[in-house]
Design an enzyme around this catalytic site. Sequence first.
Site, PDB file in Angstrom:
ATOM      1  N   CYS A   2      44.538 -61.315 -22.560  1.00  9.51           N
ATOM      2  CA  CYS A   2      43.234 -61.083 -23.172  1.00  9.51           C
ATOM      3  C   CYS A   2      42.056 -61.463 -22.272  1.00  9.51           C
ATOM      4  O   CYS A   2      42.159 -62.326 -21.423  1.00  9.51           O
ATOM      5  CB  CYS A   2      43.069 -61.837 -24.495  1.00  9.51           C
ATOM      6  SG  CYS A   2      44.464 -61.640 -25.602  1.00  9.51           S
ATOM      7  N   LYS A 569      47.593 -56.637 -16.233  1.00  7.56           N
ATOM      8  CA  LYS A 569      47.535 -56.986 -14.809  1.00  7.56           C
ATOM      9  C   LYS A 569      47.687 -58.485 -14.612  1.00  7.56           C
ATOM     10  O   LYS A 569      48.300 -58.930 -13.654  1.00  7.56           O
ATOM     11  CB  LYS A 569      46.190 -56.509 -14.245  1.00  7.56           C
ATOM     12  CG  LYS A 569      46.021 -56.727 -12.752  1.00  7.56           C
ATOM     13  CD  LYS A 569      46.844 -55.744 -11.970  1.00  7.56           C
ATOM     14  CE  LYS A 569      46.771 -55.950 -10.478  1.00  7.56           C
ATOM     15  NZ  LYS A 569      47.945 -55.357  -9.797  1.00  7.56           N
TER      16      LYS A 569
END
Length: 574
Positions: A2, A569
């Site tokens: 997040c 990522k």
Amino acid sequence: MCGIIGLVSQDNFSSNEVINMLKRLEYRGYDSFGIVTNSGLFEKEVGEVKPVVENKCTQAVAHTRWATTGGVTKENAHPHSDCSGNIFLVHNGILENYLDFKKRLVGHKFVSETDTEVVAHYFEEKTKTKSVKESVLDFMNEAEGTFAIVLMIRGDKNLYAFKRGSPLSLGLLEGGNVLASDIYAFSDRTDKTIFFNEDEFAIVNESGYEFYRLDNGILNPVSKAITKVKWSGTEEKKNFDHYMIKEIYEEPEVAGRLVNSLQTEQMPELEKLKQMISSAKRTVFVASGTSYHAALLGVYFLNKAGIEAHAIIASEFRNFYLVDDKTLIIAVTQSGETMDVIEALHGMKSKGARIASLVNVPYSTIQRMSNVSINIEAGQEICVAATKSFVNQVIALTYLASLFGYEKDFSKIPEDIRNVLSEEEKIKRIAKSIAKSGDIYIIGRGYLYPVAREIALKIKEISYIHAEGMMGGELKHGTLALIEKGTPVIALIDNKPEIISNVMEVKARGGRIIAITNRDDDRFGEAIRISARNKLPFSIEAAVAGQLLAYHIAKEKGLPIDRPRNLAKCVSVK
Ligand code: M6R
């Protein structure tokens, strides 16, 4: 994982300014997003970050999510709020004891399955009798797990931010301040940053900030240094179809840039690292995913130079390695934020080990934790699948080995990479022919074993095909049973006779060999030719060929290459 944002300003700003910042954090998670402002906008949606209703405000918090607690739904998207709709918060991390909290919040109405919503209700309850600061103190004393939280309360000019485990930074703007998971969010707006350390809490408004640190259960004021960051901003996709292929095509340039920087401005840091390796009894790399594969190559090349080195996967580090004060730990990480690596480093520091790192993202948590850190200079990598960062990690690690006498010539690497790029059309044809496969095997020996694993990881994560990268010598110990007529086996073939035997074993069982090789040998059938004769350029060329192959398989299947399902990522959860 997040990404979180909290923006507060003297002048009105637009809700979509915040959305633009959030977009720059999307590499941290992209399954749903949300925003709340102090002038009435509260929007959440499943899917990637996109523009919202235009709303002028002076305070906003926003979030882009990678689901952990609770599925991917609008209800579970952040921001979360309390029963009264006055307290809003965004959270990155995992609150492990949220069910204990929830049990105590009798009478509260929960609308999501998340741990974060529980925190909003916790603050609703606490602030009935205590100040926000006292409530934050209670929370920090009671919370178990990881969190970077920004809290916004209707009618309150402050934003409240506190963190443990997950990253958080404050950007100092003209006439305002912005809190964000990392500096990417605001690097186009300011170069002045304050990084939160563990267990810090800040009260931030349009004209200033106060920082506190939790020590022995008490929040003490702390003065913070302002770091002036040098950052070039986010990269554009240019004319490429995907970031992945753009990043692959950048490899010759970033490889050259790294070699140059290792030979000039990074030389003093490299010398320090050399000294640390020389004075340690052993060097142990800690890394995850692609970075682990690069670290395995580092082990190979350092061992060849006579240095005892090991590589351990970060998430299992504590179970599989005994560390003492004679061990040097080198973290290898693109993002510098991988939680498994950070956790391993914390454990090792407490045992007296010294910490170094090879990092791509400057100012990242791991870079700041390290006694010595080498920047791999790959530039911003946006595609979830690591490509150019892998190439530069391998170059940096081999360069390190060269300081102890291994391979000396790094000048031709950009040219070697260009040679493989010129094979793209052929690789594309091969990719098309195997795109419907259910399983693909990749075999290599010695320094080509980590490359085989890396190619398998690339194929898995972006083309969703089961792929296994393995030591050629291990095939006959079991996996050979899976080879049937036509099963694709990618063989990384240099001048070792043993790998030829493995290729013959596969062919004898009807397997389809695709060679990545510098040899002219018609026994292999299909071959992707690479030019390199030496180990370092061979390993890089083979890896790049594998990256192109994975890319074209995924493209043939029409998959979302830059943002594969279920991944992010930056993996900042355990
Ligand atoms: O940022 P890091 O290098 O620490 O990340 C480690 C892995 O999460 C990462 O390499 C991952 O495996 C990539 N998606 C692989 O392409």
